[in-house]
Write a protein that holds these residues in place. Sequence first.
Motif, mmCIF file in Angstrom:
data_model
loop_
_atom_site.group_PDB
_atom_site.id
_atom_site.type_symbol
_atom_site.label_atom_id
_atom_site.label_comp_id
_atom_site.label_asym_id
_atom_site.label_seq_id
_atom_site.Cartn_x
_atom_site.Cartn_y
_atom_site.Cartn_z
ATOM 1 N N GLY A 56 0.791 -1.215 0.000
ATOM 2 C CA GLY A 56 0.000 0.000 0.000
ATOM 3 C C GLY A 56 0.824 1.265 0.000
ATOM 4 O O GLY A 56 0.297 2.366 0.189
ATOM 5 N N THR A 59 -0.084 2.807 -5.207
ATOM 6 C CA THR A 59 -1.364 2.297 -5.684
ATOM 7 C C THR A 59 -1.224 1.895 -7.147
ATOM 8 O O THR A 59 -0.505 2.547 -7.915
ATOM 9 C CB THR A 59 -2.476 3.355 -5.547
ATOM 10 O OG1 THR A 59 -2.076 4.547 -6.226
ATOM 11 C CG2 THR A 59 -2.738 3.666 -4.086
ATOM 12 N N ARG A 66 -6.374 -7.348 -2.540
ATOM 13 C CA ARG A 66 -7.319 -7.724 -1.486
ATOM 14 C C ARG A 66 -6.558 -8.425 -0.364
ATOM 15 O O ARG A 66 -5.711 -9.285 -0.609
ATOM 16 C CB ARG A 66 -8.399 -8.669 -2.015
ATOM 17 C CG ARG A 66 -9.228 -8.124 -3.157
ATOM 18 C CD ARG A 66 -10.427 -9.036 -3.429
ATOM 19 N NE ARG A 66 -11.059 -8.723 -4.715
ATOM 20 C CZ ARG A 66 -10.950 -9.465 -5.807
ATOM 21 N NH1 ARG A 66 -10.229 -10.570 -5.772
ATOM 22 N NH2 ARG A 66 -11.553 -9.110 -6.930
ATOM 23 N N GLN A 70 -10.749 -7.761 1.901
ATOM 24 C CA GLN A 70 -10.897 -6.311 1.827
ATOM 25 C C GLN A 70 -10.040 -5.756 0.696
ATOM 26 O O GLN A 70 -8.875 -6.116 0.562
ATOM 27 C CB GLN A 70 -10.474 -5.658 3.139
ATOM 28 C CG GLN A 70 -10.579 -4.136 3.142
ATOM 29 C CD GLN A 70 -10.039 -3.505 4.412
ATOM 30 O OE1 GLN A 70 -9.264 -4.125 5.140
ATOM 31 N NE2 GLN A 70 -10.426 -2.272 4.675
ATOM 32 N N VAL A 72 -7.826 -3.346 -0.248
ATOM 33 C CA VAL A 72 -7.017 -2.314 0.410
ATOM 34 C C VAL A 72 -6.463 -1.307 -0.595
ATOM 35 O O VAL A 72 -6.146 -0.166 -0.233
ATOM 36 C CB VAL A 72 -5.876 -2.942 1.232
ATOM 37 C CG1 VAL A 72 -6.446 -3.782 2.358
ATOM 38 C CG2 VAL A 72 -4.949 -3.769 0.359
ATOM 39 N N SER A 73 -6.343 -1.689 -1.860
ATOM 40 C CA SER A 73 -5.803 -0.770 -2.863
ATOM 41 C C SER A 73 -6.747 0.388 -3.152
ATOM 42 O O SER A 73 -6.332 1.406 -3.709
ATOM 43 C CB SER A 73 -5.490 -1.522 -4.161
ATOM 44 O OG SER A 73 -6.617 -2.263 -4.612
ATOM 45 N N LEU A 75 -8.375 1.976 -0.704
ATOM 46 C CA LEU A 75 -8.438 2.823 0.484
ATOM 47 C C LEU A 75 -7.639 4.103 0.272
ATOM 48 O O LEU A 75 -6.680 4.141 -0.499
ATOM 49 C CB LEU A 75 -7.868 2.074 1.699
ATOM 50 C CG LEU A 75 -8.585 0.798 2.131
ATOM 51 C CD1 LEU A 75 -7.826 0.140 3.272
ATOM 52 C CD2 LEU A 75 -10.027 1.096 2.547
ATOM 53 N N LYS A 79 -5.940 5.457 5.520
ATOM 54 C CA LYS A 79 -6.479 4.136 5.864
ATOM 55 C C LYS A 79 -5.527 3.024 5.440
ATOM 56 O O LYS A 79 -5.432 1.992 6.118
ATOM 57 C CB LYS A 79 -7.858 3.953 5.234
ATOM 58 C CG LYS A 79 -8.933 4.823 5.869
ATOM 59 C CD LYS A 79 -10.307 4.518 5.313
ATOM 60 C CE LYS A 79 -11.369 5.339 6.034
ATOM 61 N NZ LYS A 79 -12.736 5.059 5.523
ATOM 62 N N ARG A 80 -4.799 3.213 4.331
ATOM 63 C CA ARG A 80 -3.792 2.218 3.944
ATOM 64 C C ARG A 80 -2.669 2.173 4.980
ATOM 65 O O ARG A 80 -2.160 1.104 5.315
ATOM 66 C CB ARG A 80 -3.206 2.527 2.555
ATOM 67 C CG ARG A 80 -4.166 2.345 1.404
ATOM 68 C CD ARG A 80 -3.438 2.181 0.065
ATOM 69 N NE ARG A 80 -2.400 3.167 -0.152
ATOM 70 C CZ ARG A 80 -2.597 4.377 -0.684
ATOM 71 N NH1 ARG A 80 -3.826 4.748 -1.023
ATOM 72 N NH2 ARG A 80 -1.592 5.208 -0.868
ATOM 73 N N TRP A 83 -3.976 0.257 7.911
ATOM 74 C CA TRP A 83 -4.037 -1.177 7.577
ATOM 75 C C TRP A 83 -2.658 -1.802 7.613
ATOM 76 O O TRP A 83 -2.461 -2.884 8.177
ATOM 77 C CB TRP A 83 -4.666 -1.355 6.189
ATOM 78 C CG TRP A 83 -4.452 -2.732 5.652
ATOM 79 C CD1 TRP A 83 -5.181 -3.846 5.947
ATOM 80 C CD2 TRP A 83 -3.398 -3.170 4.776
ATOM 81 N NE1 TRP A 83 -4.648 -4.938 5.302
ATOM 82 C CE2 TRP A 83 -3.563 -4.551 4.574
ATOM 83 C CE3 TRP A 83 -2.345 -2.510 4.139
ATOM 84 C CZ2 TRP A 83 -2.706 -5.285 3.766
ATOM 85 C CZ3 TRP A 83 -1.492 -3.249 3.331
ATOM 86 C CH2 TRP A 83 -1.678 -4.618 3.154
ATOM 87 N N ARG A 84 -1.674 -1.115 7.019
ATOM 88 C CA ARG A 84 -0.307 -1.641 6.968
ATOM 89 C C ARG A 84 0.267 -1.806 8.377
ATOM 90 O O ARG A 84 0.893 -2.831 8.681
ATOM 91 C CB ARG A 84 0.562 -0.713 6.129
ATOM 92 C CG ARG A 84 1.989 -1.202 5.954
ATOM 93 C CD ARG A 84 2.737 -0.399 4.905
ATOM 94 N NE ARG A 84 2.703 1.023 5.163
ATOM 95 C CZ ARG A 84 1.991 1.914 4.464
ATOM 96 N NH1 ARG A 84 1.246 1.522 3.449
ATOM 97 N NH2 ARG A 84 2.016 3.203 4.752
ATOM 98 N N ASN A 87 -1.324 -4.978 9.939
ATOM 99 C CA ASN A 87 -1.298 -6.296 9.289
ATOM 100 C C ASN A 87 0.010 -6.684 8.626
ATOM 101 O O ASN A 87 0.213 -7.869 8.343
ATOM 102 C CB ASN A 87 -2.395 -6.351 8.217
ATOM 103 C CG ASN A 87 -3.781 -6.274 8.796
ATOM 104 O OD1 ASN A 87 -4.248 -7.204 9.442
ATOM 105 N ND2 ASN A 87 -4.455 -5.146 8.569
#
Length: 227
Positions: A56, A59, A66, A70, A72-73, A75, A79-80, A83-84, A87
């Motif tokens: 992320g 882009t 995904r 989800q 994620v690309s 977002l 938000k990325r 997420w990073r 996770n």
Amino acid sequence: MALLELRGIKKSYKSPDGQIQEILDVPAFDVEAASEVAIAGTSGCGKTTFLNIIAGLLTPDAGQVRFEGQVVSDLGEAKRDAWRAKNLGYVFQTFQLLGGYTALENVLLGMTFGPGADRDFAAALLTQLGLGDRLRHRPSQMSIGQQQRVALARALANRPKIVLADEPTGNLDPRFALEALEMLRGLCREHGAALVCVSHDPRVLEAFDKSLDFRDLNLAMAREVPS
């Protein structure tokens, strides 16, 4: 459903002379939870761009990334980032440690972007990697191999579900490269994290049960477009 799914990923850049250079055209790529995969690729073939899209940090121009279903690309950047931090762990080829901070502080800083700093866990990770007596040392006071172990600890500090490693042994003396690789794999197994490792080193690739050639993933290379 795979942990990570890439579908129809494309990425291009504009060269200084205005020409569009296609870097990535990856129809599909999946990673199962707690699995290991090595990807073989030469320097400049686009594999770092590929990892950065998974993470992320970039882009794609087209397609989707995904993670656990989800997309994620799609977002936004903030938000990325969130997420990073929750996770994903990333072992950069150049380590990217902060020179003004100690080994422990480098790991703790990485944790602040996720669930929060856990000093005991950070120290335990570094100790497990043989750096228990180097917690207060800055990168300039450590060998390249020790710096790399700090980078490994930082990548695992937030207990990620997947770890990306970009040429993780590229800056190491050959005597210590495989030792460092086994440390990385061992930590991922211990914490149940999937591992995606890209490398051009045959010894690294041979250590994995599953190894893919980036030329088979990336159709842009088959069209001989420079990257």
